[in-house]
Write an enzyme that holds these catalytic residues in place. Structure first.
Site, PDB file in Angstrom:
ATOM      1  N   ASP A   1      63.997  96.608  32.672  1.00  0.00           N
ATOM      2  CA  ASP A   1      65.209  96.352  32.856  1.00  0.00           C
ATOM      3  C   ASP A   1      65.521  95.071  33.656  1.00  0.00           C
ATOM      4  O   ASP A   1      64.891  94.139  33.431  1.00  0.00           O
ATOM      5  CB  ASP A   1      66.033  97.768  33.579  1.00  0.00           C
TER       6      ASP A   1
ATOM      7  N   HIS B   1      66.337  92.271  31.728  1.00  0.00           N
ATOM      8  CA  HIS B   1      67.572  92.136  31.074  1.00  0.00           C
ATOM      9  C   HIS B   1      68.226  90.948  32.109  1.00  0.00           C
ATOM     10  O   HIS B   1      69.110  90.400  31.336  1.00  0.00           O
ATOM     11  CB  HIS B   1      68.397  93.526  31.297  1.00  0.00           C
TER      12      HIS B   1
END
Length: 520
Positions: free
Chosen positions: A255, A289
């Site tokens: 993430d 991300h």
């Protein structure tokens, strides 16, 4: 004779010092831990920590070898020293992380599974060394919201979570609280002072990896974090902390690499503890991300943040600040400088106040704000240069871009913003304009250029822009249109001191634009 006595005295003194030093080391093997991972070492580690604590503090030492363990709960004045060649492997038996403890999960206060390393209201604590800690998170990942159907309503963990969280102040929008089953962070210290995490390697986190909460004076230095593609395995998430120093880290995760947060919705606004005084420097970030991300849980506010001397290579986005109506909180006083980005899938820079789709509402404590944010000395190869998206009722305000060089498929897109400035910005696009602005007031564009002009496409494109000043630009040969104006609300546009000899059409006005603009 004098030299001999002096030498003996020195050796004795050194011996006494070493003995005193070794007395402050508590070798977990001597307390029953097996360094061949043949036995769960949780209790042995706890005994070593207790012994060190009883003596007033000390270092709990892991020599080379492999250790199998459950959660490790620190006490004040304790350093966990994981030596080179030592590996701590955390059990994937969920029962080992009971009883549940006070925690915070994505910005909401809950009682949940114990984090793997945990401390509450402590001071002078550290995890250091050249060793490795492995969270064996695969089993936990199967129970993320992505795979929520795998969780039955009558699981004992779900029942226990719901029993302990009957009065939890849930987020405004439905979500995880209805599931009643949350993965624990890897390292979570809460309400602690003087925290250090240094030099260790961390892999396979079950959820957020390094997650100090409400802590003061936190140093994270020289840490390597490697999580494979996996749900919510952010790297470093200091939340509602004060005086945080992150440096020399290498991060590749499932993430966001580094995120700054301060609570979510009502729970975050109730506590109202900001994230402030953070420095992030000399870090490399690969898979993730986002490289450095603020929000979306920022209801307590985020302020006084510096990010410098970092490389992002392969993240989905570079620098991202995100929120939505309902969060509340202010993000302000942010400086980003000397950043290299390459192989970025989406945007180099994102400031998005509509991370979740919501309707316009009156300004209240639910209304977030972004202001006083400044970017400089950035080189990037990305899909889109930047995306700035404010709220109609609360525009983004006072943002500057200085000494920027970006190669991108598309350029800057700005919507619902005030007091935006560009100085010495080069944007080489493959499609679209270098800068597109819509519903923007007080816009300064100084020395903006593109070395890849596109036939029929304006270098700069305005829709309903008010009070703009464009100067010192020198468009290259092949530039068809320097500035296009659209929208009946467009007014007070000044174009001065530009060298436009290579431009076919300096200013193109659509029919609805009523003002006259003279370009020079």
């Amino acid at each position: 004779m004098f030299k001999i006595i002096k030498s003996i005295s020195f050796i004795c003194c050194l011996s006494l010092c070493l003995n005193a030093y070794s007395q402050n080391f508590y070798n977990v093997v001597k307390y029953g831990a097996k360094n061949d991972s043949s036995k769960l070492a949780t209790q042995a580690i706890s005994k070593a920590i207790a012994a060190a604590s009883k003596a007033g503090g000390g270092t709990v030492y892991f020599p080379a070898g492999k250790y199998l363990t459950g959660p490790i709960h620190l006490k004040s004045n304790i350093t966990i020293f994981i030596d080179a060649g030592a590996e701590l492997h955390f059990s994937d038996n969920f029962d080992d992380y009971l009883p549940m403890v006070k925690s915070r999960w994505e910005g909401t206060e809950v009682t949940n599974f114990s984090p793997f390393f945990y401390g509450y209201e402590l001071e002078n604590i550290a995890i250091v060394g050249r060793g490795k800690i492995d969270g064996h998170g695969k089993k936990w990942w199967a129970f993320s919201e992505v795979h929520v159907k795998k969780l039955t309503e009558d699981s004992k963990w779900q029942k226990e979570f719901k029993r302990l969280n009957k009065d939890v102040l849930a987020p405004d929008l439905p979500g995880w609280i209805e599931r009643g089953f949350l993965r624990p962070p890897f390292i979570q210290f809460m309400y602690c002072k003087n925290v250090q995490i240094k030099d260790i390697t961390i892999v396979n986190s079950p959820f957020w990896t390094v997650n100090p909460q409400f802590c003061e004076n936190v140093t994270i230095d020289g840490v390597t974090i490697e999580n494979p593609p996996s749900p919510n395995t952010d790297g470093i998430n200091p939340e509602s902390c004060n005086n945080v120093h992150i440096s020399n880290c290498h991060i590749s995760v499932g993430d966001d690499c580094i995120t700054i947060k301060s609570g979510k919705d009502r729970s975050g606004r109730k506590l109202n503890v900001p994230a402030e005084n953070y420095t992030i420097t000399n870090c490399t970030m690969l898979r993730g991300h986002g490289g450095v991300v603020i929000g979306s849980e920022m209801s307590g506010g985020v302020k006084k943040i510096t990010i410098s001397n970092c490389v992002f290579d392969g993240t989905d986005r570079g620098l991202r600040i995100k929120t939505a109506r309902g969060r509340g909180g202010v993000v302000e006083e942010i400086r980003v400088d000397n950043i290299i980005m390459k192989n970025i899938r989406d945007q180099a820079i994102v400031l998005d106040m509509q991370y979740a789709k919501t309707d316009v509402e009156p300004i209240s404590e639910r209304t977030p704000a972004f202001r006083n944010i400044h970017f400089s000395n950035i080189t990037a190869q990305v899909n889109q240069a930047a995306y700035l998206n404010g709220l109609e009722e609360m525009p983004i305000e006072n943002i500057s871009f200085n000494d920027i060089n970006i190669d991108a498929k598309s350029g800057f897109k700005i919507k619902n913003a005030n007091r935006i400035s560009f100085h010495n910005v080069q944007v080489n696009t493959k499609m679209g304009s270098a800068i597109v602005a819509e519903n923007v007031k007080d816009l300064v564009i100084d020395d903006v250029k593109s070395y890849s002009p596109i036939k029929g496409v304006p270098l700069i494109d305005f829709m309903n822009v008010e009070d703009a000043f464009l100067y010192n630009s020198y468009p290259v040969k092949g530039t068809d249109i320097f500035l296009r104006l659209k929208g009946e609300l467009t007014k007070d546009i000044t174009v001065k001191n530009n060298l436009l000899k290579h431009v076919v059409t300096p200013v193109l006005k659509e029919k609805e634009v009523k003002i006259d603009v003279v370009a020079d």
